[in-house]
Write a protein that holds these residues in place. Structure first.
Motif, mmCIF file in Angstrom:
data_model
loop_
_atom_site.group_PDB
_atom_site.id
_atom_site.type_symbol
_atom_site.label_atom_id
_atom_site.label_comp_id
_atom_site.label_asym_id
_atom_site.label_seq_id
_atom_site.Cartn_x
_atom_site.Cartn_y
_atom_site.Cartn_z
ATOM 1 N N GLU A 198 0.828 -1.213 0.000
ATOM 2 C CA GLU A 198 0.000 0.000 0.000
ATOM 3 C C GLU A 198 0.864 1.266 0.000
ATOM 4 O O GLU A 198 0.528 2.265 -0.631
ATOM 5 C CB GLU A 198 -0.921 0.042 1.241
ATOM 6 C CG GLU A 198 -1.877 -1.128 1.379
ATOM 7 C CD GLU A 198 -1.205 -2.345 2.001
ATOM 8 O OE1 GLU A 198 -0.871 -2.285 3.199
ATOM 9 O OE2 GLU A 198 -1.007 -3.361 1.284
ATOM 10 N N THR A 199 1.990 1.202 0.741
ATOM 11 C CA THR A 199 2.869 2.381 0.785
ATOM 12 C C THR A 199 3.390 2.695 -0.619
ATOM 13 O O THR A 199 3.417 3.850 -1.050
ATOM 14 C CB THR A 199 4.073 2.130 1.726
ATOM 15 O OG1 THR A 199 3.598 1.547 2.938
ATOM 16 C CG2 THR A 199 4.793 3.428 2.033
ATOM 17 N N ILE A 200 3.796 1.633 -1.316
ATOM 18 C CA ILE A 200 4.308 1.835 -2.682
ATOM 19 C C ILE A 200 3.182 2.324 -3.595
ATOM 20 O O ILE A 200 3.361 3.282 -4.352
ATOM 21 C CB ILE A 200 4.930 0.528 -3.233
ATOM 22 C CG1 ILE A 200 6.165 0.153 -2.403
ATOM 23 C CG2 ILE A 200 5.278 0.665 -4.709
ATOM 24 C CD1 ILE A 200 6.809 -1.167 -2.774
ATOM 25 N N ASP A 201 2.021 1.685 -3.507
ATOM 26 C CA ASP A 201 0.903 2.064 -4.380
ATOM 27 C C ASP A 201 0.464 3.506 -4.130
ATOM 28 O O ASP A 201 0.179 4.246 -5.068
ATOM 29 C CB ASP A 201 -0.285 1.129 -4.152
ATOM 30 C CG ASP A 201 0.000 -0.266 -4.715
ATOM 31 O OD1 ASP A 201 0.960 -0.384 -5.508
ATOM 32 O OD2 ASP A 201 -0.718 -1.213 -4.357
ATOM 33 N N GLU A 202 0.447 3.880 -2.860
ATOM 34 C CA GLU A 202 -0.074 5.202 -2.508
ATOM 35 C C GLU A 202 0.929 6.322 -2.828
ATOM 36 O O GLU A 202 0.560 7.370 -3.337
ATOM 37 C CB GLU A 202 -0.427 5.223 -1.015
ATOM 38 C CG GLU A 202 -1.324 6.388 -0.621
ATOM 39 C CD GLU A 202 -1.745 6.273 0.839
ATOM 40 O OE1 GLU A 202 -1.887 7.315 1.496
ATOM 41 O OE2 GLU A 202 -1.930 5.129 1.325
ATOM 42 N N HIS A 203 2.204 6.072 -2.508
ATOM 43 C CA HIS A 203 3.188 7.168 -2.598
ATOM 44 C C HIS A 203 4.190 7.004 -3.736
ATOM 45 O O HIS A 203 5.013 7.883 -3.945
ATOM 46 C CB HIS A 203 3.948 7.282 -1.280
ATOM 47 C CG HIS A 203 3.064 7.491 -0.091
ATOM 48 N ND1 HIS A 203 2.485 8.706 0.197
ATOM 49 C CD2 HIS A 203 2.637 6.634 0.874
ATOM 50 C CE1 HIS A 203 1.747 8.596 1.291
ATOM 51 N NE2 HIS A 203 1.816 7.344 1.721
ATOM 52 N N SER A 204 4.168 5.886 -4.434
ATOM 53 C CA SER A 204 5.151 5.501 -5.465
ATOM 54 C C SER A 204 6.413 4.994 -4.780
ATOM 55 O O SER A 204 6.669 5.274 -3.615
ATOM 56 C CB SER A 204 5.481 6.638 -6.437
ATOM 57 O OG SER A 204 6.823 7.047 -6.338
ATOM 58 N N VAL A 205 7.181 4.236 -5.563
ATOM 59 C CA VAL A 205 8.340 3.561 -4.979
ATOM 60 C C VAL A 205 9.467 4.543 -4.676
ATOM 61 O O VAL A 205 10.313 4.297 -3.815
ATOM 62 C CB VAL A 205 8.785 2.384 -5.892
ATOM 63 C CG1 VAL A 205 9.503 2.905 -7.128
ATOM 64 C CG2 VAL A 205 9.640 1.395 -5.131
ATOM 65 N N VAL A 206 9.484 5.673 -5.384
ATOM 66 C CA VAL A 206 10.472 6.718 -5.082
ATOM 67 C C VAL A 206 9.772 7.778 -4.230
ATOM 68 O O VAL A 206 9.189 8.734 -4.740
ATOM 69 C CB VAL A 206 11.046 7.337 -6.379
ATOM 70 C CG1 VAL A 206 12.047 8.443 -6.056
ATOM 71 C CG2 VAL A 206 11.719 6.260 -7.226
ATOM 72 N N SER A 207 9.788 7.587 -2.921
ATOM 73 C CA SER A 207 9.067 8.492 -2.027
ATOM 74 C C SER A 207 9.715 8.448 -0.652
ATOM 75 O O SER A 207 10.427 7.495 -0.316
ATOM 76 C CB SER A 207 7.601 8.062 -1.912
ATOM 77 O OG SER A 207 7.507 6.780 -1.315
#
Lengths: 418, 418
Positions: free
Chosen positions: B320-329
């Motif tokens: 969810e963290t990746i989906d919500e904020h993108s992997v570069v975040s």
């Protein structure tokens, strides 16, 4: 034909940068069979530059200058040469358009002094600068040829290679074409390679054959002169076939290929994926792979296991294997390769364990390294290295050996030709 | 006092190596306030070497030679100078003992030509070679000083620094001592640093103050002349205090310290351990740490998570963290830092995610990087970089920034002084 390279720039005399331009140009001239007898470095001082030019004219036919073509008052190379040869500086239409366009694109204001960069020596051949603003020049007089190149290596190197170098064979020889081809080796020393091709080195005429060693790699450069590219390439192919016949197993690639780019191409062509568990190299293996653009398709990731505990807990290497065989052993390297391959679900797993130095590990001296490779369903293989360099040399050599062994293994499996 | 550096060696003229010796010696002479007007490179040819010496004598007081002191027939530097100055070559007892001992230790047979290396110019001061066999020499005549140094940088550099350099102030100035001290900065550009200390640069006399930028780092060199070391150091300390007062937050160390060695010292002094989860740097962060000897006490290991899947499955970053904020975040960088710290049970965890280039990631341009740091019970912190270099420059800059931010954080936590 004798050449001298004059690098102009006070930053060189202050020791702020190395004269890598002289190295680059020299290696390029060596390919063409042009002898370089001297390098000179002189500061941004017109009188001392003029003295250097006069000395060079006494001892060289081709004088190549780097630096001093920029927009500032310090940049005086072409002005000094123009005055010395009694030539005018004229505006080059192409160059001025290019400079104006550069400023337009970057949204910056062009100042008046930037126009100075578009001035060239009357009667010269202009060498286009595709990576900066100041064009280069090649001017022939009765007794000398003067080549002026910009100082920044990222401008000088492509300009020399693509604009200047093709003009030199005509200037020098009756032949039209000089073609150069590099065969790249790993895992064989320079002395051993030379022994294997000694008769070819002794009897070389055209093509010429030149070995060069650096950073653990060895290359052979084949250079042919001919009237056409086809003829030149044909004579290179015949010599190359003979070389591959003798030492082909150490060849990993050609020309600008690197170990890592070659491995990337094989991995991608065969849709393979790779992971690694690294101890002494601590990520350097994967980092060297990731340094090559496009590796992301094949490189999945891995584990850095700098301690025994991490090898056991994070990777699943058996404690008994370490206790029985020591952490620097073929068994541990192979287990690391197998475990990381499973864990990261890749077609290839690599395990690296060793003592980089300065200290050894237990009774194993510094420089002892084991590289394990697990590939598909093939039984895992491991390779031992006994390195004798300093810590970081050993780490880098280990990474290169690992890539070399991988390339060789995949070739033996029929996934790549030499 | 004007100096010229003559490097002797055909391998330089063939472009096989760069003349890094001239750079090193020049930067050392700049510290002493000695002007270098020319560098010359000449091959292993006694006639051309002699011509170069004669030219140098016309334009320099101090002539420094590198190379050509070895055992082979090609090594002709001291022979050529001896002939030119009409001096004998005499056997140096200390050097011959050292050479014999070297062969004894290595278990190799000493061949007769190795004795040649122990011959020195009559009347010279012998410069001991602690990293090789050929000693260096310093010879003063009425009008010139001649310094002969061996070619390999690992022999030349320590010999110059520890044997030759201390002899030069007496040769040059009435003062007895020249002391040099380097302050090392990261995270501030050269132009910005110069602006902050512009008045100090403008009004410098003794100590002098010289900025130098390379590889993203900036240094300030403070050089004081005085009669005693105490006096020299006192005047350096006063100037240093003023500099730290203005830009202390960017200082990471002094003299020969590197970012990685400074971090190692802080980690070891405070018994901290570190792990890292790396995406775009693919192991380069941990590899740079492991390049420093002694890092094994603090560096435990980590994970290379080159794909999203590996970040989730191997490290436990939430999908969810990746989906919500993108992997570069910042969120993903911080989660990577927290997860790897937990997983490897260390006091510090570092997470690095970004787009190295040439491609960006989604709507984030190439060069966008997030560095996350989790330290003890402190809330995780993340830092954003917007880099504009090429792929591998960006990767190296990222690693240096990560180390810089770690040093700064640990200093703010009171674990290290400036």
């Amino acid at each position: 034909m004798k050449a001298e390279i004059i690098a102009v720039g006070s930053e060189l005399l202050l020791g702020q940068i190395s004269n890598t331009n002289a190295r680059f140009i020299s290696s390029q001239l060596a390919e063409l069979g042009i002898d370089v007898y001297y390098h000179t470095v002189v500061g941004d001082n017109p009188n001392r530059l003029l003295d250097s030019i006069k000395i060079a004219e006494e001892r060289a036919d081709l004088i190549i200058f780097s630096g001093g073509l920029g927009p500032t008052k310090d940049d005086l190379t072409k002005e000094t040469i123009a005055k010395h040869l009694n030539k005018n500086l004229v505006l080059d239409d192409h160059a001025i358009m290019y400079i104006e366009d550069f400023f337009k694109r970057s949204g910056r204001m062009m100042t008046e002094n930037n126009k100075k960069q578009a001035l060239v020596l009357e009667g010269c051949t202009v060498l286009e600068n595709k990576h900066g603003m100041a064009p280069g020049m090649l001017l022939s007089t009765e007794n000398h040829a003067y080549m002026l190149l910009p100082g920044p290596p990222k401008e000088l190197e492509p300009m020399f290679q693509f604009e200047a170098k093709p003009l030199l064979p005509k200037l020098l020889y009756k032949e039209n074409v000089i073609m150069s081809h590099v065969i790249r080796f790993y895992g064989i020393g320079e002395a051993e390679l030379e022994t294997q091709v000694q008769d070819l080195l002794d009897n070389q005429t055209n093509p010429t054959l030149a070995p060069l060693a650096s950073d653990g790699e060895v290359t052979l450069r084949l250079t042919a002169k001919a009237d056409t590219e086809e003829e030149a390439w044909k004579s290179i192919e015949i010599l190359q076939a003979e070389i591959l016949n003798r030492v082909g197993k150490y060849v990993y690639g050609y020309n600008n290929e690197s170990l890592a780019s070659k491995l990337r191409d094989i991995l991608i062509d065969n849709e393979l994926t790779i992971s690694a568990a690294e101890s002494m190299t601590a990520g350097l293996f994967q980092s060297e792979l990731a340094a090559v653009p496009g590796m992301g398709v094949a490189l999945v990731g891995g584990v850095i296991t700098y301690t025994e505990e991490v090898k056991i807990n994070q990777l699943g290497v058996k404690k008994e294997t370490i206790d029985e065989h020591s952490v620097v052993s073929s068994q541990v390297a192979e287990e690391m390769a197998i475990r990381v391959k499973e864990k990261f679900n890749t077609t290839i797993g690599v395990g690296i364990t060793g003592a980089a130095g300065p200290d050894g590990h237990g009774d194993q001296p510094a420089g002892t390294v084991w590289i394990g490779i697990a590939y598909g369903d093939v039984a895992p293989i491991s390779y031992k290295l006994n390195l004798s360099g300093m810590r970081n040399t050993n780490r880098l050599r280990t990474v290169k050996f690992a890539i070399h062994y991988l390339i060789r293994l995949l070739r033996e499996e029929g996934l790549s030709k030499i």
